[in-house]
Design an enzyme around this catalytic site. Structure first.
Site, PDB file in Angstrom:
ATOM      1  N   LYS A  13       0.819  -1.216   0.000  1.00 12.05           N
ATOM      2  CA  LYS A  13       0.000   0.000   0.000  1.00 12.05           C
ATOM      3  C   LYS A  13       0.851   1.263   0.000  1.00 12.05           C
ATOM      4  CE  LYS A  13      -1.059  -0.124   4.953  1.00 12.05           C
ATOM      5  NZ  LYS A  13       0.029  -1.127   5.243  1.00 12.05           N
ATOM      6  N   ARG A  88      -5.534   3.177  11.561  1.00 15.18           N
ATOM      7  CA  ARG A  88      -5.176   1.772  11.767  1.00 15.18           C
ATOM      8  C   ARG A  88      -6.031   1.138  12.848  1.00 15.18           C
ATOM      9  NH1 ARG A  88       0.442   1.766   9.944  1.00 15.18           N
ATOM     10  NH2 ARG A  88       1.320  -0.315   9.876  1.00 15.18           N
ATOM     11  N   ARG A 127      11.917  -6.904   1.622  1.00 13.95           N
ATOM     12  CA  ARG A 127      11.690  -5.460   1.575  1.00 13.95           C
ATOM     13  C   ARG A 127      12.947  -4.701   1.998  1.00 13.95           C
ATOM     14  NH1 ARG A 127       6.314  -2.500   3.698  1.00 13.95           N
ATOM     15  NH2 ARG A 127       7.041  -2.777   5.826  1.00 13.95           N
ATOM     16  N   ARG A 160      14.194  -2.784   7.641  1.00 17.14           N
ATOM     17  CA  ARG A 160      13.635  -2.164   8.852  1.00 17.14           C
ATOM     18  C   ARG A 160      13.670  -3.151  10.006  1.00 17.14           C
ATOM     19  NH1 ARG A 160       7.935   0.223   6.976  1.00 17.14           N
ATOM     20  NH2 ARG A 160       7.357  -0.745   8.931  1.00 17.14           N
ATOM     21  N   ARG A 171       3.089  -8.018  13.928  1.00 20.74           N
ATOM     22  CA  ARG A 171       2.410  -6.937  13.202  1.00 20.74           C
ATOM     23  C   ARG A 171       1.170  -7.469  12.483  1.00 20.74           C
ATOM     24  NH1 ARG A 171       6.815  -4.439   9.555  1.00 20.74           N
ATOM     25  NH2 ARG A 171       5.206  -2.918   9.043  1.00 20.74           N
TER      26      ARG A 171
HETATM   27  P1  AMP Z   1       4.222   1.235   8.717  1.00 21.83           P
HETATM   28  O1  AMP Z   1       5.412   1.927   8.180  1.00 21.83           O
HETATM   29  O2  AMP Z   1       2.934   1.864   8.230  1.00 21.83           O
HETATM   30  O3  AMP Z   1       4.244  -0.258   8.483  1.00 21.83           O
HETATM   31  O4  AMP Z   1       4.232   1.453  10.310  1.00 21.83           O
HETATM   32  C1  AMP Z   1       5.285   0.950  11.103  1.00 21.83           C
HETATM   33  C2  AMP Z   1       4.859   0.940  12.563  1.00 21.83           C
HETATM   34  O5  AMP Z   1       4.549   2.279  12.987  1.00 21.83           O
HETATM   35  C3  AMP Z   1       3.610   0.129  12.885  1.00 21.83           C
HETATM   36  O6  AMP Z   1       3.884  -1.239  13.051  1.00 21.83           O
HETATM   37  C4  AMP Z   1       3.146   0.806  14.169  1.00 21.83           C
HETATM   38  O7  AMP Z   1       3.938   0.413  15.276  1.00 21.83           O
HETATM   39  C5  AMP Z   1       3.458   2.264  13.898  1.00 21.83           C
HETATM   40  N1  AMP Z   1       2.310   2.962  13.267  1.00 21.83           N
HETATM   41  C6  AMP Z   1       2.271   3.498  12.020  1.00 21.83           C
HETATM   42  N2  AMP Z   1       1.081   4.064  11.783  1.00 21.83           N
HETATM   43  C7  AMP Z   1       0.329   3.873  12.897  1.00 21.83           C
HETATM   44  C8  AMP Z   1      -0.994   4.206  13.280  1.00 21.83           C
HETATM   45  N3  AMP Z   1      -1.841   4.845  12.434  1.00 21.83           N
HETATM   46  N4  AMP Z   1      -1.415   3.856  14.517  1.00 21.83           N
HETATM   47  C9  AMP Z   1      -0.596   3.214  15.377  1.00 21.83           C
HETATM   48  N5  AMP Z   1       0.652   2.845  15.089  1.00 21.83           N
HETATM   49  C10 AMP Z   1       1.129   3.166  13.857  1.00 21.83           C
END
Ligand code: AMP
Length: 214
Positions: A13, A88, A127, A160, A171
């Site tokens: 996404k 989320r 990734r 990451r 996750r």
């Molecule tokens: P992402 O890069 O979108 O996969 O986000 C990496 C991590 O950031 C997630 O696993 C969460 O720990 C945190 N995170 C990102 N966006 C949110 C959100 N909207 N609400 C809560 N935690 C978030």
């Protein structure tokens, strides 16, 4: 145009969100990128968020909402945005709906990039990310021109911390428990669109463009 991207971690996404942002000249807002930038800069917000992110857990809604509401107030959001990784949770979605409805506004499209769990772990192991500009690549499905180097800014690509298999599993659990219910939430709002995320990046994008321009 206001767009929410939905999908499991690693569904692609973020890649699609960046392509949409470039085509329609709207900002790509990724809460994950904002948290990572804060961690890199060593801010208070970054320190608080890191403890949750390292465990594969979501950052608490209060912290996330404070951050995103501030971002929406910036001038570049006037013509819309594509949200990647936010909302989320149901409370986050409700807060977004409320903030928009106070301005007589709403989300136009919630695009769910659908990829089964069994494909996710495989994808995440390949990734590679750029911590400098937020660029994301995949060694097999979306390789950079030069191995280990970001096409966009020339910085080094890394895995990451939270893309390691044991954290990815956590996750995915957080996704199913807290984020997947948003698919129903946006279906009820009448804005949900599903796209198959297992096909080529370019094909997924063509299908999204068809939806946005229908
Ligand atoms: P992402 O890069 O979108 O996969 O986000 C990496 C991590 O950031 C997630 O696993 C969460 O720990 C945190 N995170 C990102 N966006 C949110 C959100 N909207 N609400 C809560 N935690 C978030």
């Amino acid at each position: 145009m206001k767009i929410v991207m939905l999908g499991a971690p690693g569904a692609g996404k973020g890649t699609q969100a960046k392509m949409i942002a470039a085509k329609y000249d709207i900002p790509h807002i990724s809460t994950g990128d904002i948290f990572r930038a804060n961690i890199k800069e060593g801010t208070e917000l970054g320190k608080k968020a890191k403890a949750f992110m390292d465990q594969g857990q979501l950052v608490p809604d209060s912290l996330t909402l404070e951050l995103i509401m501030d971002r929406f107030s910036k001038a570049d959001c006037a013509n819309g945005y594509v949200l990647d990784g936010f909302p989320r949770t149901i409370p986050q979605a409700e807060a977004l709906t409320k903030a928009l409805s106070e301005k007589n506004d709403k989300i136009d499209f919630a695009i769910n990039v659908d990829v089964p769990d069994e494909n996710i772990i495989n994808r995440m192991s390949g990734r590679r990310c750029c911590l400098k500009c937020g660029g994301t690549f995949h060694v097999k499905y979306n390789p950079p021109k030069e191995e280990g180097i970001c096409d966009l800014c020339g910085a080094e690509l890394v895995i990451r911390d939270d893309d390691k298999p044991e954290i990815v599993q956590k996750r995915l659990v957080a996704y199913h428990e807290q984020t997947q219910p948003l698919i129903d939430y946006y279906a009820k709002e009448g804005v949900l669109q599903n796209v198959d995320g297992t096909v080529d990046v370019e094909v997924v994008f063509e299908n999204i463009v068809k939806i946005l321009e229908k």
